[in-house]
Design a protein around this motif. Structure first.
Motif, PDB file in Angstrom:
ATOM      1  N   ARG A  13       2.100   5.534  -7.539  1.00  0.00           N
ATOM      2  CA  ARG A  13       2.735   6.009  -6.541  1.00  0.00           C
ATOM      3  C   ARG A  13       2.622   7.673  -5.712  1.00  0.00           C
ATOM      4  N   ARG A  23       3.718  19.744  -3.164  1.00  0.00           N
ATOM      5  CA  ARG A  23       4.124  18.432  -2.739  1.00  0.00           C
ATOM      6  C   ARG A  23       4.372  17.934  -4.076  1.00  0.00           C
ATOM      7  N   GLU A  38       0.490   8.640  -2.434  1.00  0.00           N
ATOM      8  CA  GLU A  38       1.429   9.785  -1.390  1.00  0.00           C
ATOM      9  C   GLU A  38      -0.038  10.949  -1.319  1.00  0.00           C
ATOM     10  N   TYR A  47      -8.708  11.210  -4.973  1.00  0.00           N
ATOM     11  CA  TYR A  47      -7.525  10.833  -5.477  1.00  0.00           C
ATOM     12  C   TYR A  47      -7.618  11.481  -7.112  1.00  0.00           C
TER      13      TYR A  47
END
Length: 437
Positions: free
Chosen positions: A140, A313, A144, A104
């Protein structure tokens, strides 16, 4: 300990204690420390450099003047920081590649000032892309998508924002202690478990001298590790651009070529740098046995299209087109004038004044001299021949992208002066000069 006592200690060549540094950082953030006192503090550190312990204490204190992000995700949180260079669009490739490998990445980046380009300026060439995100939106998207590239909010290390502005007008920007505290106070506020540092040296770097760059790399790695973050610093070559282009939209093109065609010749150097930094990061995170296995994992994420999918994305989550990975050639703006520069004799690309190329991009309108300067995302230099390449007379060695023909002609002359032809074989400097763990 009062602010005056802290300044007196510095004047006498003594490093202030941890508590004094924390109180000074708090004063920078809340305004109780004046600009004059902040300038005296910066000058004092230039005259009496901090110990390693004091440097780490100042960094943590500056970090703690604002929000430190916390995470509830099912994998390691990590990031990369580069000291800046020309044609350095590796963040655009690395962040999604790491995300595709299970990391992440909350990449807080900046805009360009001077001859080095800014990551956020490159991304701003994508229609609709938003870099300014609220903290909850940032978290967020990271949860995601796996990665985000955005600007720092006002809540991130406010002491650094204040001290940096003072350093800029007091001639203390080059203090290694203050550079380390500035870089790491913001990076550590991301709540990282691991950090890989890309410290550049060579003609296009902020620190062209290899010894000075290596010393900065060691100080950065040591300070970050003292703050509890697994860190490696990689000393990389900036004697030529990291990609074969310099300029905002042009570097997005280079990044997309690396993401969608990683084996393509134009992206060889960029892909190699991405693999090296990403491999080290995966090893720091404990996801692979060593950096070589990590580099192979990054290469697989590029080759499979997984990294390109993550980038798409991320772009869409930050306001850009939903089909960007498929239609990026149609989505990016282009300059109205393109001038091709050709070799005036046969030879070998012997050397490149990379800083000069960065300055040319700025003068074309692709960078800033002042923070409020507007940027033209379309201008720059592409198809830059690499050191060691054999060229024939009349062979293209660069393309200049400009707003009008006169600017293109002038810039092309300057690019020709910055690229030196040799008459014998030349070996390009090694991309990875040293790894500091």
């Amino acid at each position: 300990m009062s602010v005056r006592d802290t300044l007196a200690a510095l004047r006498q060549g003594r490093a202030p204690g941890r508590r004094a540094l924390a109180e000074f950082a708090d004063g920078l953030a809340d305004g109780s420390v004046s600009d004059a006192q902040a300038g005296a503090f910066a000058m004092g550190i230039c005259r009496a450099p901090l110990t390693a312990d004091a440097r780490a204490a100042l960094t943590r204190a500056m970090r703690d003047t604002g929000q430190v992000l916390e995470w509830d995700v099912d994998g390691p949180v990590a990031d990369k920081h580069s000291t800046g260079g020309v044609g350095d669009c590796v963040s655009l490739v690395l962040a999604p590649a790491l995300a595709a490998c299970g990391v992440y990445v909350p990449m807080i980046s900046g805009r360009g000032l001077g001859h080095t380009g800014g990551t956020l300026d490159k991304l701003s060439a994508i229609p609709g892309f938003r870099a300014d995100l609220q903290t909850d939106v940032l978290q967020r998207i990271v949860a995601e998508v796996g990665c985000v590239i955005c600007s720092a909010s006002e809540d991130i290390a406010p002491a650094d924002r204040r001290l940096y502005a003072v350093r800029d007008v007091t001639g203390t920007v080059e203090s290694t202690d203050l550079i380390v505290a500035s870089i790491l106070s913001k990076k550590l506020a991301e709540g990282l478990e691991a950090l890989v540092l890309d410290v550049k040296t060579g003609s296009g770097a902020l620190m062209p001298d290899p010894a000075a760059a290596a010393a900065l790399a060691r100080d950065l790695a040591e300070t970050a590790q003292a703050a509890g973050v697994m860190t490696s610093a990689i000393l990389t070559d900036m004697s030529q651009p990291a990609a074969t282009a310099a300029g905002n939209a042009l570097e997005v093109i280079a990044a997309m070529e690396a993401l969608t065609d990683p084996g393509g010749r134009p992206s060889t150097r960029l892909v190699a740098l991405t693999k090296a930094l990403g491999g080290e990061c995966l090893a720091l995170c404990g996801l692979v046995a060593d950096s070589e296995e990590g580099a192979a994992r990054i290469g697989s994420a590029l080759a499979s299209g997984a990294a390109a999918e993550r980038f798409g994305r991320m772009v869409h989550a930050q306001g850009g087109p939903s089909d960007f990975p498929d239609r990026w050639r149609d989505r990016l703006p282009a300059a109205p004038v393109v001038a091709e520069l050709r070799a005036d004799a046969p030879g070998v690309i012997g050397s490149i004044d990379t800083r000069a190329l960065g300055e040319i991009v700025v003068d074309l309108g692709g960078g800033r001299r002042r923070e409020d300067d507007r940027i033209d995302p379309t201008v720059g230099i592409s198809h830059i021949a690499q050191i060691g390449a054999v060229v024939t007379e009349g062979q293209p060695i660069a393309r200049v992208h400009a707003a009008d023909p006169d600017e293109a002609e002038e810039a092309a002359g300057r690019v020709a002066d910055a690229i030196e032809l040799a008459t014998r074989a030349v070996t390009a400097p090694e991309l990875i000069r040293e790894v500091i763990r």
